[in-house]
Scaffold this active site. Structure first.
Site, PDB file in Angstrom:
ATOM      1  N   GLY A  22     -49.029  -9.983-134.761  1.00  0.00           N
ATOM      2  CA  GLY A  22     -49.799 -10.879-133.905  1.00  0.00           C
ATOM      3  C   GLY A  22     -48.974 -11.569-132.829  1.00  0.00           C
ATOM      4  O   GLY A  22     -47.812 -11.920-133.031  1.00  0.00           O
TER       5      GLY A  22
ATOM      6  N   HIS B 270     -53.859  -9.047-133.293  1.00  0.00           N
ATOM      7  CA  HIS B 270     -54.553 -10.113-132.578  1.00  0.00           C
ATOM      8  C   HIS B 270     -53.649 -10.838-131.583  1.00  0.00           C
ATOM      9  O   HIS B 270     -52.480 -11.099-131.840  1.00  0.00           O
ATOM     10  CB  HIS B 270     -55.127 -11.137-133.573  1.00  0.00           C
ATOM     11  CG  HIS B 270     -54.080 -11.881-134.338  1.00  0.00           C
ATOM     12  ND1 HIS B 270     -53.513 -13.055-133.906  1.00  0.00           N
ATOM     13  CD2 HIS B 270     -53.480 -11.598-135.521  1.00  0.00           C
ATOM     14  CE1 HIS B 270     -52.629 -13.478-134.769  1.00  0.00           C
ATOM     15  NE2 HIS B 270     -52.575 -12.615-135.771  1.00  0.00           N
ATOM     16  N   ASP B 271     -54.213 -11.108-130.414  1.00  0.00           N
ATOM     17  CA  ASP B 271     -53.591 -11.975-129.400  1.00  0.00           C
ATOM     18  C   ASP B 271     -52.318 -11.396-128.787  1.00  0.00           C
ATOM     19  O   ASP B 271     -51.561 -12.122-128.141  1.00  0.00           O
ATOM     20  CB  ASP B 271     -53.308 -13.373-129.967  1.00  0.00           C
ATOM     21  CG  ASP B 271     -54.565 -14.049-130.470  1.00  0.00           C
ATOM     22  OD1 ASP B 271     -55.429 -14.376-129.646  1.00  0.00           O
ATOM     23  OD2 ASP B 271     -54.697 -14.243-131.705  1.00  0.00           O
TER      24      ASP B 271
END
Length: 262
Positions: free
Chosen positions: A138, A120-121
């Site tokens: 992440g 994520h991200d």
């Protein structure tokens, strides 16, 4: 006109560009955008929040835009964005973002080899290669033309500079400055990515200046702050040197250590 196998599932609300190919047993969810001339191969899964660019290839068993593996994720609307010309090989996973950044971004003309993971991200810029089974935690950031060889593990929030080359099987606990080649255990600066720089048109003069910069950072005996001050005082203010200095000064995790063997 797009070609969709009758054995594929494509949600009625998915937006497909021109000449998109969706092969048998692929799954394309709602709230998905797929650009012109992209191919989604058998058993690939494109979930809600995916935005895939033009002329991409998504290989079998890859999954784009699965929800984050982050316990703070609360179901917010986020995206996984894949740029034009990017290849996503077999069993790659790209998770969508969280409220932290709102999106996971993979830039144009990247190659994500089999079994690699983009959490994520993360933000990957253009022309990046992730080797087989490389795992990004992440909010990792990777600048253009970086090559992360197979089986590498990258700690969350780490930054990897442009034109870097990372040895396969490495663990990346800190930031890696631009133009460098790193390896060994623990991860260490071992020199410049000279072959990559020459392939991309960097002159010998520029490469030598970058080399002088890293001699001051890693081999002068100065601490990092002193080395950066000396670089700014003594070396020409070129684009490459400014990039190195700014990268290191803005590093929150600190940069990897130097090669103590010289």
């Amino acid at each position: 006109m797009s070609s969709i196998s009758p054995l594929a599932y494509v949600h009625a609300e998915a937006q497909l560009g021109k000449n998109v190919v969706i092969e048998a047993f692929a799954f394309v969810d709602k709230n998905v955008i797929i650009g012109d001339d992209t191919v989604v191969m058998p058993n690939a899964t494109i979930l809600s929040g995916a935005v895939i660019g033009k002329k991409c290839t998504i290989f079998p068993n890859a999954t784009v835009s699965a929800v984050p593996q982050d316990l703070k994720f609360a179901g917010e609307e986020t995206q996984a964005i894949v740029g034009d010309g990017t290849t996503v090989r077999e069993s790659v996973t790209i998770n969508r973002g969280t409220a932290s950044r709102g999106a996971t971004i993979v830039g144009n003309n990247c190659l994500l080899m089999a079994y690699s993971h983009v959490a994520h991200d993360c933000i990957l810029k253009e022309n990046i290669i992730l080797g087989n089974a490389t795992q990004l935690a992440g909010e990792v950031e990777i600048d253009e033309f970086a090559i992360i060889s197979g089986g590498t593990l990258v700690h969350q929030f780490s930054r990897i500079g442009a034109h870097t080359m990372i040895q396969g099987g490495s663990r990346v606990p800190k930031d890696i400055p631009p133009y460098t080649m790193v390896g060994r255990e623990p991860l260490t600066y071992v020199g410049l990515n000279v072959v990559g720089l020459r392939r991309r048109g960097f002159s010998s003069e520029v490469i030598n200046l970058i080399q002088d910069t890293y001699r001051l950072i890693y081999l002068s005996g100065l601490n990092t702050t002193q080395a950066l001050d000396k670089i700014e005082q003594e070396l020409p203010e070129t684009e490459e040197i400014i990039q190195i200095v700014n990268f290191i000064r803005s590093s929150n995790r600190g940069i990897i250590r130097g090669n103590m063997e010289g």
